[in-house]
Motif scaffolding. Sequence first.
Motif, short mmCIF file in Angstrom:
data_model
loop_
_atom_site.label_atom_id
_atom_site.label_comp_id
_atom_site.label_asym_id
_atom_site.label_seq_id
_atom_site.Cartn_x
_atom_site.Cartn_y
_atom_site.Cartn_z
N ARG A 1 -7.02 21.26 14.35
CA ARG A 1 -8.23 21.44 13.56
C ARG A 1 -9.10 22.53 14.16
O ARG A 1 -9.23 22.63 15.37
CB ARG A 1 -9.02 20.12 13.51
CG ARG A 1 -8.33 19.10 12.65
CD ARG A 1 -9.07 17.79 12.62
NE ARG A 1 -8.37 16.88 11.74
CZ ARG A 1 -8.52 16.87 10.42
NH1 ARG A 1 -9.38 17.70 9.85
NH2 ARG A 1 -7.83 16.06 9.67
N ASN B 1 -12.92 24.72 13.73
CA ASN B 1 -14.23 24.66 13.12
C ASN B 1 -14.50 25.95 12.36
O ASN B 1 -14.75 26.99 12.95
CB ASN B 1 -15.28 24.43 14.21
CG ASN B 1 -16.64 24.12 13.62
OD1 ASN B 1 -16.73 23.71 12.45
ND2 ASN B 1 -17.68 24.33 14.39
N ILE C 1 -16.62 28.43 10.29
CA ILE C 1 -18.03 28.76 10.05
C ILE C 1 -18.05 29.75 8.89
O ILE C 1 -17.44 30.82 8.97
CB ILE C 1 -18.67 29.45 11.28
CG1 ILE C 1 -18.31 28.71 12.57
CG2 ILE C 1 -20.17 29.63 11.07
CD1 ILE C 1 -19.17 27.57 12.94
N ASP D 1 -16.23 25.82 2.07
CA ASP D 1 -16.37 24.54 2.74
C ASP D 1 -16.36 24.72 4.24
O ASP D 1 -15.32 24.81 4.88
CB ASP D 1 -15.21 23.63 2.28
CG ASP D 1 -15.37 22.22 2.82
OD1 ASP D 1 -16.45 21.91 3.37
OD2 ASP D 1 -14.43 21.44 2.66
N GLU D 2 -17.56 24.75 4.83
CA GLU D 2 -17.67 24.91 6.28
C GLU D 2 -17.25 23.61 6.96
O GLU D 2 -17.34 22.54 6.37
CB GLU D 2 -19.11 25.25 6.62
CG GLU D 2 -19.27 25.90 7.96
CD GLU D 2 -20.69 26.47 8.16
OE1 GLU D 2 -20.84 27.69 8.03
OE2 GLU D 2 -21.60 25.67 8.42
N GLY D 3 -16.76 23.72 8.22
CA GLY D 3 -16.48 22.50 8.99
C GLY D 3 -15.07 22.45 9.53
O GLY D 3 -14.35 23.45 9.53
N GLU D 4 -14.69 21.28 10.02
CA GLU D 4 -13.38 21.09 10.64
C GLU D 4 -12.26 21.14 9.61
O GLU D 4 -12.29 20.38 8.64
CB GLU D 4 -13.33 19.72 11.32
CG GLU D 4 -14.28 19.56 12.48
CD GLU D 4 -13.60 19.83 13.80
OE1 GLU D 4 -12.52 19.26 14.03
OE2 GLU D 4 -14.13 20.63 14.59
N HIS D 5 -11.31 22.03 9.83
CA HIS D 5 -10.21 22.15 8.89
C HIS D 5 -8.92 22.46 9.62
O HIS D 5 -8.93 23.06 10.68
CB HIS D 5 -10.46 23.30 7.90
CG HIS D 5 -11.51 22.99 6.91
ND1 HIS D 5 -11.35 22.09 5.90
CD2 HIS D 5 -12.77 23.47 6.78
CE1 HIS D 5 -12.46 22.03 5.18
NE2 HIS D 5 -13.34 22.86 5.70
N ILE E 1 -10.35 26.04 2.16
CA ILE E 1 -11.70 26.27 2.69
C ILE E 1 -12.58 26.96 1.66
O ILE E 1 -13.79 27.01 1.80
CB ILE E 1 -11.66 27.12 3.98
CG1 ILE E 1 -10.73 28.32 3.79
CG2 ILE E 1 -11.19 26.31 5.17
CD1 ILE E 1 -11.39 29.59 4.10
#
Lengths: 587, 462
Positions: free
Chosen positions: A114, A116, A118, A162-166, A172
């Motif tokens: 995963r 992060n 930004i 879609d920001e965040g853990e991926h 995204i």
Amino acid sequence: MGYVSKIAGPLVVAGDMHGSSMYDVVRVGKNRLIGEIIQLKAETATIQVYEDTSGIKPGDPVESTGRPLYVELGPGLLTSVYDGVQRPLNVLKAKSGTFIERGVEAPSIDRNKRWNFIANKELKNGTHVSEGTILGYVQEMPLIKHYIMVPAGMGGVLVAIDEGEHRVADTIARVKTKNGEVELTMLQKRVVRAPSPYKEKLDGSEPLITGMRLIDTLFPLVKGGVAAIPGPFGSGKTVTLHSIAKYANSNIIVYIGCGERGNEMSEVLTEFPELKDPLNGRPLMERTVLVANTSNMPVAARDASIYTGMTIAEYFRDMGYDVALMADSTSRWAEAMREISARLEEMPGEEGYPPYLSKRLAEFYERAGRVTTLGGRTGSVSAIGAVSPSGGDISEPVSQGTLRVVKVYWALDPLLASASQYPAINWLLSYSRYKGVLDPWYASNVSAEFTAARNETMRILQHDAELKDIVQLVGEDALPDSEKMVLDIGRVIKEDFLRQSAYDPADAYASMKKQYLMLDTILDFYKKTASALEAGARMDSLMSMKARARIARMKEVDEKNIEKEASEIKRSISEEVDALVKKEGTI
Amino acid sequence: MKFAIEYNTINSIQGPLVIVENVRHAAYNEIVRVNMQNGNSVLGQVLESSAGKAVVQVFGSTEGLNIKDTSVSFLGETMRVGVSEDMLGRVLDGKGKPKDGLSEIIPEEKRDVNGEPINPMARAMPGDFIQTGISSIDGLFTLVRGQKLPIFSGAGLNHNELAAQITRQAKVKGTEEEFAVVFAGIGILQEDARFFMRDFERSGALKRTVAFINFASDPSVERIMTPRLALTTAEFLAFEKHMHVLVILTDMTMYAEALREVSSAREEVPGRRGYPGYMYTDFSSIYERAGIVEGKKGSITQLPILTMPADDLTHPIPDLTGYITEGQMFLDRELANKGVYPPINPSPRGSKSLSRLMNYGIGAGKTREDHRGVTDQLIGAYAKALEARNLSAIVGSEALSAADKRSLKFGEEFEKRFLNQGFTENRDIETTLNIGWDLLSMFDKEELTRIKSAYIEKYYKR
């Protein structure tokens, strides 16, 4: 689904392959070995297989994947070690142990890790995005942001981000295109044999600084430039390339070990994680991607390794980074081409190499360069190819095909190597066509006198070589003192400036400032002693001046103290020379 | 073993190649047995397979084969060799059959002779110093465990003696662990084979040796298999039985000749000097089977020997070898003529003996702290001595400067005391370095610029 009709070494001929295209990737046999179509005749395809074909039989199945050889690109690339067709070697090791088993598969980019993500703050829903637009980034390494870009050939209106853990294959962003809504992930696929698109090629303007005095001062490479380093074994090709990979002021290094020794790759893997970048103190491995297809790994994958490495380099270029790519050795790549070509029973060109050898070499180097990317940033790929001419004779086709296209030639010389004059690059045969382009940069970033100093150095080295010829006939004693002095300063330049140890931590890297100060001090020494000689000072007194020993030790002085040391040496030269002229002078 | 399908449909026989027709599904690299009418048979391997046709390379003589009566059985598997720890102490032929009159080997395991490439990520960096007891090697071109370091020799030079001495004396410093030896004689004369076997026997090395011997009079195509059998055995001993294995391959020139012979029989496009274009790849599939891997105790160290045709370093055989191996040791005719044994030349002009992994195996804790400096200084001083020797040949020794005269003397002493040693003389590394210091002490301390001053204080003798 086709079937095998003939097997000869790494080549397999398959029938019933209707609908296949050239360079499509196929899976051969029950082990599903990876191959690539390199010739099509009606429904018969000739396939080069990237793994050992032992045990394949006529009648075995052949399945086309319907797409050409590609690499996967996304967060997780850095610090990776791949084989020629981008299989991650550490994952293969976990799967099949010490030896690489046939048919073993693994995703090139870890699908589970995963990251992060930004998002780019300038983007909002409804913003128009096009190919190369940066959607955001992942902090892949402490100092390296991995930018996530809209893939080539795509554009439209951003619908969601879609920001965040991926994970890399998670969606995204969504983009509304002409053909409907498209989900974007952090993972891109690019075909390896075609250059990645860019907006425009630019001229180089900044040097790729390697910390090697002989290269940076005398035969510099520009960021986005192309260079070749041919030489016989034992002349220091790999040491030189390793040294550039360690210290070059690029953001990213792509190192292709193409048909070389296995232990050399383990050397890189042992050293790079421990060595620190001289500019920012981070481990060198963090900015490095390795492609390792050693000599005993399948020969067709060796051919692919060059393209795999180049495509990875272009990807980082498109983020706006300066990338340096090293290929060690392009001769092994050429030999792979020769081997495949011979199996195809193509009409051979010179020394059995295929007639398209020089075209392929030129295409490869043409993929380097400084560009405006599709997204409007500036990035560069500098390409440095090692060449291993048989018997060290560069009249062979690979060296000649390479020298026709590259702009920098570092000529390794076995005689220098056997005299332990490292880097063993011959200063009379080497050239750089970027000197003129870079002169303004040197003038504003190093010193206004830099170009003059370099030209003076080259003049001395040339004169030194001419005198050496005479000395061989009549002996050094027969020369007038003024010419003996040229030989002496030639020796100082060669031993105290050009000679550099890749193994001594204090000496392995010299900044441009240090390089210039060293050279300036040496030339100052020459100028003052030469005029003292004219004024009547004695040769042997000038030769035994104390400042000489300090000049010889300048390479060990660290960057912080070099300025002070240089000015002290210069002062000491003046004082000693003045004293000698006063004592011995006739004018 | 899967059951074999027999074909009676040989179409042609050319040199070592047999072409069989109407074959169904011969696998690439599949092993075949060629059966003669008189009951004899030889093994072969499929080089090319297409629907209905197989090109078979026969490992052995094609004498006695004919188109009408000879049959070919396809054995349904690729070339494998049975390996076992009991092979130690045995002498086998180039096909792996006993040559010592003893019983057949009962294999613990069957392995593909071509092996699989070592994953570069699985390699561990070699770094254990091997003491060969020979000053020029230990002192100047240090061998480490897992290295491949060939001897580049010439016709008539004593490379066999050197290889035998290394085999007898090699050990890792600080351990009494001896190497298991895998010896591959490729196209060697019976006399040479006897020399090696006698020497192994006398020293007791034979009981830890597996020898594969293909005589010069054996079919040359068998030579292509011999080193592969040897290395497959070595991999088994090293990575399954945790042994440190020293592999001697002699003579790689004969191997390359055999490769050329087969290539030309296949009517392939020749590369340089008629050798096949894939010779580099082929060599690497032999030489790269050396090394140490993570998580396994054993190691494979390779000592290939090759004779350079006409002492020519640019000949494809030494040239391609040098690009793959980690250094090379040159035997020098001039030194040999002077009676220096072993005649390893530390400073030939243009070509250079070299051990690429030396720096990983020397220094404090491995050999001695002053090792690097002593080596550099000795090689440098010897290079100067050779220059002085040239000069003296032109101007006469009377006209030399004092420094040149001393250089000249150093050169003589260095050859006599450092390079030269007995065939059974086993010097430990301290002795070697001490001889080095004895010689260097002919110079003033200030002249020893390549050695750190602390070590000069400690070791300089006068």
